[in-house]
Design a protein around this motif. Structure first.
Motif, PDB file in Angstrom:
ATOM      1  N   TRP A  27       0.826  -1.212   0.000  1.00 58.54           N
ATOM      2  CA  TRP A  27       0.000   0.000   0.000  1.00 58.54           C
ATOM      3  C   TRP A  27       0.862   1.265   0.000  1.00 58.54           C
ATOM      4  N   MET A  28       1.986   1.227   0.695  1.00 59.22           N
ATOM      5  CA  MET A  28       2.881   2.384   0.686  1.00 59.22           C
ATOM      6  C   MET A  28       3.392   2.653  -0.721  1.00 59.22           C
ATOM      7  N   ASP A  29       3.661   1.602  -1.484  1.00 54.34           N
ATOM      8  CA  ASP A  29       4.106   1.783  -2.863  1.00 54.34           C
ATOM      9  C   ASP A  29       3.003   2.400  -3.721  1.00 54.34           C
ATOM     10  N   VAL A  30       1.742   2.019  -3.456  1.00 49.64           N
ATOM     11  CA  VAL A  30       0.619   2.613  -4.186  1.00 49.64           C
ATOM     12  C   VAL A  30       0.522   4.098  -3.860  1.00 49.64           C
ATOM     13  N   VAL A  31       0.676   4.445  -2.585  1.00 52.83           N
ATOM     14  CA  VAL A  31       0.664   5.856  -2.182  1.00 52.83           C
ATOM     15  C   VAL A  31       1.816   6.603  -2.846  1.00 52.83           C
ATOM     16  N   GLU A  32       2.978   5.991  -2.828  1.00 52.12           N
ATOM     17  CA  GLU A  32       4.176   6.604  -3.414  1.00 52.12           C
ATOM     18  C   GLU A  32       3.966   6.982  -4.880  1.00 52.12           C
ATOM     19  N   ALA A  33       3.236   6.141  -5.609  1.00 56.46           N
ATOM     20  CA  ALA A  33       3.061   6.340  -7.043  1.00 56.46           C
ATOM     21  C   ALA A  33       1.918   7.284  -7.384  1.00 56.46           C
ATOM     22  N   ARG A  34       1.121   7.679  -6.388  1.00 50.01           N
ATOM     23  CA  ARG A  34      -0.098   8.438  -6.662  1.00 50.01           C
ATOM     24  C   ARG A  34       0.103   9.926  -6.387  1.00 50.01           C
ATOM     25  N   GLU A  35       0.032  10.738  -7.440  1.00 50.12           N
ATOM     26  CA  GLU A  35       0.053  12.180  -7.246  1.00 50.12           C
ATOM     27  C   GLU A  35      -1.206  12.602  -6.495  1.00 50.12           C
ATOM     28  N   GLY A  36      -1.059  13.601  -5.647  1.00 51.59           N
ATOM     29  CA  GLY A  36      -2.195  14.064  -4.872  1.00 51.59           C
ATOM     30  C   GLY A  36      -2.266  13.440  -3.498  1.00 51.59           C
ATOM     31  N   LEU A  37      -1.368  12.480  -3.211  1.00 51.08           N
ATOM     32  CA  LEU A  37      -1.292  11.886  -1.881  1.00 51.08           C
ATOM     33  C   LEU A  37       0.086  12.169  -1.289  1.00 51.08           C
ATOM     34  N   ARG A  38       0.086  12.418   0.012  1.00 49.71           N
ATOM     35  CA  ARG A  38       1.334  12.730   0.715  1.00 49.71           C
ATOM     36  C   ARG A  38       1.377  11.914   2.010  1.00 49.71           C
ATOM     37  N   PRO A  39       2.400  11.105   2.200  1.00 52.28           N
ATOM     38  CA  PRO A  39       2.499  10.335   3.442  1.00 52.28           C
ATOM     39  C   PRO A  39       2.688  11.254   4.634  1.00 52.28           C
ATOM     40  N   ALA A  40       1.917  10.986   5.691  1.00 56.57           N
ATOM     41  CA  ALA A  40       1.992  11.815   6.891  1.00 56.57           C
ATOM     42  C   ALA A  40       2.603  11.070   8.064  1.00 56.57           C
ATOM     43  N   ALA A  41       2.394   9.754   8.123  1.00 59.13           N
ATOM     44  CA  ALA A  41       2.940   8.953   9.218  1.00 59.13           C
ATOM     45  C   ALA A  41       2.787   7.483   8.874  1.00 59.13           C
ATOM     46  N   VAL A  42       3.607   6.661   9.508  1.00 60.81           N
ATOM     47  CA  VAL A  42       3.494   5.210   9.413  1.00 60.81           C
ATOM     48  C   VAL A  42       3.377   4.676  10.837  1.00 60.81           C
ATOM     49  N   ILE A 282      -9.711  -5.270 -22.068  1.00 61.24           N
ATOM     50  CA  ILE A 282      -9.146  -3.927 -22.227  1.00 61.24           C
ATOM     51  C   ILE A 282      -8.418  -3.530 -20.957  1.00 61.24           C
ATOM     52  N   PRO A 283      -7.132  -3.228 -21.037  1.00 65.39           N
ATOM     53  CA  PRO A 283      -6.360  -2.867 -19.837  1.00 65.39           C
ATOM     54  C   PRO A 283      -6.987  -1.684 -19.105  1.00 65.39           C
ATOM     55  N   ASP A 284      -6.952  -1.744 -17.790  1.00 69.74           N
ATOM     56  CA  ASP A 284      -7.503  -0.689 -16.952  1.00 69.74           C
ATOM     57  C   ASP A 284      -6.819  -0.777 -15.597  1.00 69.74           C
ATOM     58  N   GLN A 285      -7.146   0.181 -14.723  1.00 73.18           N
ATOM     59  CA  GLN A 285      -6.622   0.107 -13.369  1.00 73.18           C
ATOM     60  C   GLN A 285      -7.085  -1.180 -12.697  1.00 73.18           C
ATOM     61  N   GLU A 286      -6.202  -1.774 -11.900  1.00 75.46           N
ATOM     62  CA  GLU A 286      -6.538  -3.022 -11.240  1.00 75.46           C
ATOM     63  C   GLU A 286      -6.096  -2.990  -9.785  1.00 75.46           C
ATOM     64  N   GLY A 287      -6.580  -3.958  -9.041  1.00 79.70           N
ATOM     65  CA  GLY A 287      -6.096  -4.229  -7.696  1.00 79.70           C
ATOM     66  C   GLY A 287      -6.160  -3.053  -6.744  1.00 79.70           C
ATOM     67  N   LEU A 288      -5.096  -2.905  -5.958  1.00 77.85           N
ATOM     68  CA  LEU A 288      -5.053  -1.872  -4.929  1.00 77.85           C
ATOM     69  C   LEU A 288      -5.220  -0.477  -5.519  1.00 77.85           C
ATOM     70  N   ASP A 289      -4.594  -0.247  -6.665  1.00 83.82           N
ATOM     71  CA  ASP A 289      -4.654   1.074  -7.282  1.00 83.82           C
ATOM     72  C   ASP A 289      -6.087   1.438  -7.655  1.00 83.82           C
ATOM     73  N   ALA A 290      -6.835   0.471  -8.200  1.00 86.04           N
ATOM     74  CA  ALA A 290      -8.226   0.727  -8.569  1.00 86.04           C
ATOM     75  C   ALA A 290      -9.090   0.940  -7.334  1.00 86.04           C
ATOM     76  N   ALA A 291      -8.844   0.159  -6.281  1.00 89.17           N
ATOM     77  CA  ALA A 291      -9.605   0.334  -5.039  1.00 89.17           C
ATOM     78  C   ALA A 291      -9.356   1.715  -4.452  1.00 89.17           C
ATOM     79  N   LEU A 292      -8.120   2.188  -4.525  1.00 86.97           N
ATOM     80  CA  LEU A 292      -7.798   3.519  -4.012  1.00 86.97           C
ATOM     81  C   LEU A 292      -8.472   4.600  -4.850  1.00 86.97           C
ATOM     82  N   THR A 293      -8.473   4.443  -6.166  1.00 89.31           N
ATOM     83  CA  THR A 293      -9.130   5.413  -7.042  1.00 89.31           C
ATOM     84  C   THR A 293     -10.611   5.537  -6.705  1.00 89.31           C
ATOM     85  N   GLU A 294     -11.262   4.393  -6.506  1.00 92.85           N
ATOM     86  CA  GLU A 294     -12.676   4.370  -6.157  1.00 92.85           C
ATOM     87  C   GLU A 294     -12.912   5.109  -4.841  1.00 92.85           C
ATOM     88  N   PHE A 295     -12.040   4.898  -3.870  1.00 89.89           N
ATOM     89  CA  PHE A 295     -12.160   5.533  -2.560  1.00 89.89           C
ATOM     90  C   PHE A 295     -11.955   7.043  -2.651  1.00 89.89           C
TER      91      PHE A 295
END
Length: 370
Positions: A27-42, A282-295
């Motif tokens: 999940w941290m890697d998904v956050v790392e790759a997503r513009e518009g998200l900034r890690p605040a704490a672990v 047809i390729p599209d967002q999948e897995g954790l990345d798609a779940a995060l987009t939906e959220f």
């Protein structure tokens, strides 16, 4: 990406990640790759693990061993709950009470009663809680779903799931590792593919002689859905050789013909005696990345995610009902599961003086959240 990294999106959301194990790092890697998200704490009960995970990604963020403290000390627009299932309720409840939306790893909680409690709290506070059912999101399942609609809707759906992971750790010690920790994915996929809700289940679980799990690592189950369709599940977590996809291997029969999906990118359809068609995926967002987009879309005011707690609780109820059926040797009605779980949650709410939770649970009158 550090805490002070420049982000191009107009809206920047601060994220607290709770759980720094294997899935937490994913999940941290998904956050790392997503513009518009900034890690605040672990956050992790082992702060050295949390610090190592943050350092590996160049995150200059504080680490904590306590969620409440992290939410007091660090900015948070959303929280990713990637703890072990037994910790899910406490972590999600802490965040909701702090008005921080939560995207949780599955299951939402180990029991339907706990999920009913959290659903009532989420509804009463108006704070979003959703479960990441990441395997509902793939190009293959989308193509299979479209095929079933074109055939008039599946009335007989089957999946085989055979894998052989050597996890070690808590899964090896669970009473029902396959049903509780994995089958919820295929159960949730079945709800999506059938476009209906489960009513009852008969299930048997067992342990092959060679299993390395303490609990039952194989199961067979048949669910009846409200539209009259049936869903059959056969699975094993100790099947060496000829393993299926982690999504399972699917077949469906419908009024207009049949379709199959290998769990990856092979979707086939045949109408009566016509030619077998291989459908494009047809390729599209999948897995954790798609779940995060939906959220994130839901946080922006658009449609609630498919894993929103009041919806996802039905997938969890399928698991609990299947485990109960296996233990009792009888068919289990999901209405009975919800009635018992609601009564337990309501009694707890009254005992704790949680009037806002009790009021919500009473509104549902012993049924699932609505």
């Amino acid at each position: 990406m550090g805490r002070d990294a420049a982000v191009t999106d107009a809206v920047v959301r601060d994220v607290v990640v709770v759980g720094a194990g294997g899935m937490g790092r994913a999940w941290m890697d998904v956050v790392e790759a997503r513009e518009g998200l900034r890690p605040a704490a672990v956050v992790d009960i082992d702060t050295s693990t949390a610090r190592a995970a943050a350092t590996e990604r160049g995150w200059n963020v504080p680490v904590f061993d306590d969620v409440a403290e992290a939410l007091r000390e660090a900015p948070a627009d959303l929280l990713l709950n990637v703890t072990i299932p037994e910790a899910h309720r406490a972590v999600s409840e802490t965040a909701i009470r702090a008005d921080v939306p939560v995207l949780s790893e599955k299951p939402a909680t180990p029991t339907v009663a706990d999920a009913m409690w959290l659903s009532a709290l989420s509804a009463a506070r108006g704070v979003l809680l959703a479960t990441s059912q990441s395997r509902r999101h793939s190009a293959g399942i989308s193509a299979f779903h479209h095929a079933l609609r074109d055939l008039g809707g599946a009335e007989h759906l089957e999946t085989q799931f055979f894998q052989n992971p050597r996890f070690g750790g808590f899964r090896d010690e669970m009473p029902s590792p396959l049903l509780v920790d994995m089958a919820i994915h295929q159960f949730d996929q079945a709800r999506y593919l059938l476009g209906s809700e489960p009513e009852s289940v008969y299930c048997e679980e067992f342990s092959p002689s060679w299993s390395w799990y303490r609990g039952a690592a194989a199961a067979q189950a048949t669910f009846r859905f409200s539209n009259g369709s049936r869903f059959g599940y056969a699975g094993s977590w100790c099947a060496d050789g000829l393993t299926t996809s982690w999504n399972g291997d699917w077949r469906a029969s419908a009024p207009g013909g049949s379709a199959t999906w290998d769990g990856e990118n092979a979707v086939r359809l045949q109408r009566e005696e016509g030619p077998v068609r291989h459908l494009p995926v047809i390729p599209d967002q999948e897995g954790l990345d798609a779940a995060l987009t939906e959220f994130l879309s839901a946080l922006d005011g658009r449609e609630a995610p498919s894993g929103e707690i009041s919806r996802n609780i039905r997938s969890l109820a399928m698991v609990e009902a299947a485990v109960e059926s296996s233990a009792t040797g009888a068919r289990v009605e999901l209405d009975a599961v919800f009635a018992r779980a609601g009564a337990v949650a309501l009694a707890e709410a009254h005992a704790a003086g949680e009037d806002e939770i009790a009021d919500r649970l009473s509104e549902w009158a012993g049924g699932p959240p609505r």
